[in-house]
Design a protein around this motif. Structure first.
Motif, PDB file in Angstrom:
ATOM      1  N   PRO A 201     -65.459   7.161 -23.231  1.00 50.74           N
ATOM      2  CA  PRO A 201     -65.719   6.386 -24.451  1.00 50.74           C
ATOM      3  C   PRO A 201     -65.063   5.004 -24.461  1.00 50.74           C
ATOM      4  O   PRO A 201     -65.590   4.066 -25.072  1.00 50.74           O
ATOM      5  CB  PRO A 201     -65.137   7.265 -25.566  1.00 50.74           C
ATOM      6  CG  PRO A 201     -65.172   8.634 -25.024  1.00 50.74           C
ATOM      7  CD  PRO A 201     -64.927   8.479 -23.556  1.00 50.74           C
ATOM      8  N   ILE A 202     -63.947   4.860 -23.760  1.00 50.88           N
ATOM      9  CA  ILE A 202     -63.291   3.556 -23.673  1.00 50.88           C
ATOM     10  C   ILE A 202     -64.209   2.569 -22.963  1.00 50.88           C
ATOM     11  O   ILE A 202     -64.388   1.433 -23.413  1.00 50.88           O
ATOM     12  CB  ILE A 202     -61.942   3.676 -22.931  1.00 50.88           C
ATOM     13  CG1 ILE A 202     -60.979   4.566 -23.712  1.00 50.88           C
ATOM     14  CG2 ILE A 202     -61.343   2.300 -22.671  1.00 50.88           C
ATOM     15  CD1 ILE A 202     -59.708   4.901 -22.956  1.00 50.88           C
ATOM     16  N   TYR A 203     -64.813   2.992 -21.860  1.00 50.21           N
ATOM     17  CA  TYR A 203     -65.696   2.109 -21.110  1.00 50.21           C
ATOM     18  C   TYR A 203     -67.026   1.902 -21.816  1.00 50.21           C
ATOM     19  O   TYR A 203     -67.645   0.832 -21.686  1.00 50.21           O
ATOM     20  CB  TYR A 203     -65.884   2.635 -19.685  1.00 50.21           C
ATOM     21  CG  TYR A 203     -64.672   2.368 -18.839  1.00 50.21           C
ATOM     22  CD1 TYR A 203     -64.472   1.117 -18.278  1.00 50.21           C
ATOM     23  CD2 TYR A 203     -63.704   3.341 -18.639  1.00 50.21           C
ATOM     24  CE1 TYR A 203     -63.342   0.845 -17.519  1.00 50.21           C
ATOM     25  CE2 TYR A 203     -62.569   3.083 -17.891  1.00 50.21           C
ATOM     26  CZ  TYR A 203     -62.399   1.833 -17.334  1.00 50.21           C
ATOM     27  OH  TYR A 203     -61.283   1.559 -16.600  1.00 50.21           O
ATOM     28  N   ILE A 204     -67.486   2.866 -22.578  1.00 48.23           N
ATOM     29  CA  ILE A 204     -68.702   2.686 -23.383  1.00 48.23           C
ATOM     30  C   ILE A 204     -68.460   1.614 -24.438  1.00 48.23           C
ATOM     31  O   ILE A 204     -69.303   0.737 -24.651  1.00 48.23           O
ATOM     32  CB  ILE A 204     -69.129   4.026 -24.009  1.00 48.23           C
ATOM     33  CG1 ILE A 204     -69.625   4.969 -22.910  1.00 48.23           C
ATOM     34  CG2 ILE A 204     -70.210   3.814 -25.062  1.00 48.23           C
ATOM     35  CD1 ILE A 204     -69.865   6.390 -23.364  1.00 48.23           C
ATOM     36  N   ASP A 205     -67.306   1.663 -25.109  1.00 45.84           N
ATOM     37  CA  ASP A 205     -66.963   0.634 -26.092  1.00 45.84           C
ATOM     38  C   ASP A 205     -66.817  -0.737 -25.438  1.00 45.84           C
ATOM     39  O   ASP A 205     -67.205  -1.752 -26.013  1.00 45.84           O
ATOM     40  CB  ASP A 205     -65.677   0.995 -26.835  1.00 45.84           C
ATOM     41  CG  ASP A 205     -65.902   2.035 -27.902  1.00 45.84           C
ATOM     42  OD1 ASP A 205     -67.083   2.342 -28.203  1.00 45.84           O
ATOM     43  OD2 ASP A 205     -64.913   2.551 -28.444  1.00 45.84           O
ATOM     44  N   HIS A 206     -66.264  -0.775 -24.236  1.00 47.62           N
ATOM     45  CA  HIS A 206     -66.139  -2.049 -23.535  1.00 47.62           C
ATOM     46  C   HIS A 206     -67.514  -2.627 -23.214  1.00 47.62           C
ATOM     47  O   HIS A 206     -67.715  -3.845 -23.247  1.00 47.62           O
ATOM     48  CB  HIS A 206     -65.315  -1.909 -22.253  1.00 47.62           C
ATOM     49  CG  HIS A 206     -65.231  -3.191 -21.503  1.00 47.62           C
ATOM     50  ND1 HIS A 206     -65.977  -3.430 -20.381  1.00 47.62           N
ATOM     51  CD2 HIS A 206     -64.540  -4.328 -21.734  1.00 47.62           C
ATOM     52  CE1 HIS A 206     -65.737  -4.651 -19.943  1.00 47.62           C
ATOM     53  NE2 HIS A 206     -64.871  -5.216 -20.743  1.00 47.62           N
ATOM     54  N   GLY A 207     -68.463  -1.771 -22.909  1.00 42.62           N
ATOM     55  CA  GLY A 207     -69.836  -2.232 -22.696  1.00 42.62           C
ATOM     56  C   GLY A 207     -70.396  -2.897 -23.940  1.00 42.62           C
ATOM     57  O   GLY A 207     -71.134  -3.889 -23.858  1.00 42.62           O
ATOM     58  N   LYS A 208     -70.036  -2.372 -25.111  1.00 42.86           N
ATOM     59  CA  LYS A 208     -70.481  -2.970 -26.372  1.00 42.86           C
ATOM     60  C   LYS A 208     -69.825  -4.331 -26.590  1.00 42.86           C
ATOM     61  O   LYS A 208     -70.461  -5.261 -27.106  1.00 42.86           O
ATOM     62  CB  LYS A 208     -70.167  -2.032 -27.531  1.00 42.86           C
ATOM     63  CG  LYS A 208     -70.955  -0.739 -27.475  1.00 42.86           C
ATOM     64  CD  LYS A 208     -70.507   0.213 -28.567  1.00 42.86           C
ATOM     65  CE  LYS A 208     -71.184   1.567 -28.448  1.00 42.86           C
ATOM     66  NZ  LYS A 208     -70.691   2.502 -29.479  1.00 42.86           N
TER      67      LYS A 208
END
Length: 110
Positions: free
Chosen positions: A20-27
């Motif tokens: 989820p940390i990297y998913i948020d960074h994608g955003k």
């Protein structure tokens, strides 16, 4: 068999905590990319740019980036927006993971 299952459980736990940390960074990267493609970006004030980014983060449920993490440098026709932030997540007990991000866009000529 118990050790193999324990190892698999550990890997699954790490993936569920870190992904989820990297998913948020994608955003965050997507918001910066959209900002870079805006036609009237160089005419906006720093407050308008911050407000636009804040709205995008709120829509996408990104809460790890604060206004203090955003640096905007504007000189005439040149604009640089940098977002530098870190995310710390507790894994288990006193074990945590720390991930640091630094994203920058530059528009115009220096």
């Amino acid at each position: 068999l118990v050790f193999v299952l324990g190892f698999i459980a550990t890997i699954v736990l790490l993936v569920l905590k870190i992904a989820p940390i990297y998913i948020d960074h994608g955003k965050v990267a997507s918001a910066l990319s959209a900002l870079e493609k805006a036609d009237d970006l160089q005419e906006k004030s720093q407050a308008e740019i911050r407000e636009g980014l804040s709205k995008r983060f709120n829509i996408n449920y990104v809460y790890d980036v604060t206004q203090d993490d955003i640096t905007i440098t504007k000189h005439g026709n040149y604009l640089k927006v940098a977002i530098e932030y870190e995310v710390a997540r507790k894994i288990a007990g006193n074990l945590s993971v720390l991930v640091e991000f630094n994203d920058v866009i530059e528009v115009g000529q220096k």
